[in-house]
Design an enzyme around this catalytic site. Structure first.
Site, PDB file in Angstrom:
ATOM      1  N   ARG A 132       0.860  -1.192   0.000  1.00 51.20           N
ATOM      2  CA  ARG A 132       0.000   0.000   0.000  1.00 51.20           C
ATOM      3  C   ARG A 132       0.894   1.239   0.000  1.00 51.20           C
ATOM      4  O   ARG A 132       1.698   1.422   0.911  1.00 51.20           O
ATOM      5  CB  ARG A 132      -0.899  -0.005   1.230  1.00 51.20           C
TER       6      ARG A 132
ATOM      7  N   THR B  41      -0.475   7.652  -1.248  1.00 51.87           N
ATOM      8  CA  THR B  41      -1.750   7.656  -1.981  1.00 51.87           C
ATOM      9  C   THR B  41      -2.745   6.641  -1.425  1.00 51.87           C
ATOM     10  O   THR B  41      -3.925   6.647  -1.812  1.00 51.87           O
ATOM     11  CB  THR B  41      -1.511   7.294  -3.465  1.00 51.87           C
TER      12      THR B  41
ATOM     13  N   ASP C 287      -1.475  -9.395  12.902  1.00 54.74           N
ATOM     14  CA  ASP C 287      -0.826  -9.356  11.586  1.00 54.74           C
ATOM     15  C   ASP C 287      -0.482 -10.779  11.162  1.00 54.74           C
ATOM     16  O   ASP C 287       0.406 -11.414  11.743  1.00 54.74           O
ATOM     17  CB  ASP C 287       0.437  -8.492  11.652  1.00 54.74           C
TER      18      ASP C 287
ATOM     19  N   ASP D 209       3.227 -11.492  10.152  1.00 48.85           N
ATOM     20  CA  ASP D 209       4.123 -11.531  11.324  1.00 48.85           C
ATOM     21  C   ASP D 209       3.930 -12.821  12.114  1.00 48.85           C
ATOM     22  O   ASP D 209       4.901 -13.402  12.605  1.00 48.85           O
ATOM     23  CB  ASP D 209       3.858 -10.334  12.248  1.00 48.85           C
TER      24      ASP D 209
HETATM   25  N1  URA Z   1      -3.664  -7.900   7.509  1.00 49.42           N
HETATM   26  C1  URA Z   1      -3.405  -8.641   8.600  1.00 49.42           C
HETATM   27  O1  URA Z   1      -2.461  -9.411   8.629  1.00 49.42           O
HETATM   28  N2  URA Z   1      -4.214  -8.517   9.665  1.00 49.42           N
HETATM   29  C2  URA Z   1      -5.265  -7.669   9.673  1.00 49.42           C
HETATM   30  O2  URA Z   1      -5.979  -7.607  10.658  1.00 49.42           O
HETATM   31  C3  URA Z   1      -5.521  -6.913   8.518  1.00 49.42           C
HETATM   32  C4  URA Z   1      -4.707  -7.041   7.439  1.00 49.42           C
END
Ligand code: URA
Length: 209
Positions: free
Chosen positions: A104, A108, A200, A203
């Protein structure tokens, strides 16, 4: 009506609960993502065409059904979608695998492609995109755009947890793309993480936090 199928099978729901748990480590998280994808694949491939063949059993000839010729490809979105690939290939070993990387743009907020490697015959295949989380939907829409540009005609999107916002965004941009998910959560927080979600996914898979 929304084009989304929620896979509420108890095994899928149980595994998602384990994935959500903050105490689940990377090894177990990866295994759960792969197993959940295997279970979801059962539903996402329900419409595969079959043909009847004759098979010699030890007793007699059986008229029995086999998958008839439809070619598939899986396209995991880097990084998190990777953890689902093993679980899918196990069920459909003849499927090919492409990879898409999208980030992302912080200025923008647009989804920008940084990697794309697709099977050369992708246009002849039905594609199942995999990503663990469908959050804003921006990445999913961009991935679908890239596949359409490559000539793909049939696309499904498989994610483990979706937000209502992400489903809306994908449905508006690509109403023909069926979304398969295990849970639709409450929504997004100010950082576009899904709430309650699982954190995430990248992660947690790769232990990068
Ligand atoms: N990407 C992720 O890994 N977790 C989220 O909650 C949103 C996007």
């Amino acid at each position: 009506m929304q084009n989304v199928k929620i896979i509420d099978h108890p095994l899928v729901q149980h595994k998602i609960s384990l994935m959500r748990d903050i105490n689940t480590g990377s090894k177990e998280f990866r295994e759960l993502a792969s197993e959940t994808a295997t279970l979801m694949c059962y539903e996402a491939t329900r419409d595969l065409p079959l043909k009847t063949v004759e098979i010699q059993t030890p007793i007699s000839i059986a008229k029995s059904r086999v998958i008839s010729g439809k070619k598939l490809a899986f396209v995991p979105v880097l990084r998190a979608g990777l953890a689902m690939t093993d679980g899918l290939i196990k069920l459909l070993p003849a499927a090919k695998v492409g990879h898409v990387g999208i980030f992302r743009d912080p200025d923008t907020s647009k989804a920008v492609e940084y990697y794309c490697k697709l099977p050369c015959d992708i246009a002849e295949r039905e594609v199942i995109i995999t990503d663990i989380m469908l959050a804003t939907g921006g990445t999913a829409v961009k991935t679908i755009d890239m596949l359409l540009e490559a000539g793909v005609k049939e696309i499904k999107l498989m994610c483990i947890i979706a937000s209502p916002e992400g489903i809306d965004t994908v449905n508006k941009a690509h109403p023909d793309v069926e979304i398969y998910c295990g849970s639709v959560d409450d929504g997004l927080n100010e950082k576009n993480y899904i709430v309650p979600g699982l954190g995430d996914a990248g992660d947690r898979i790769f232990g990068t936090k």
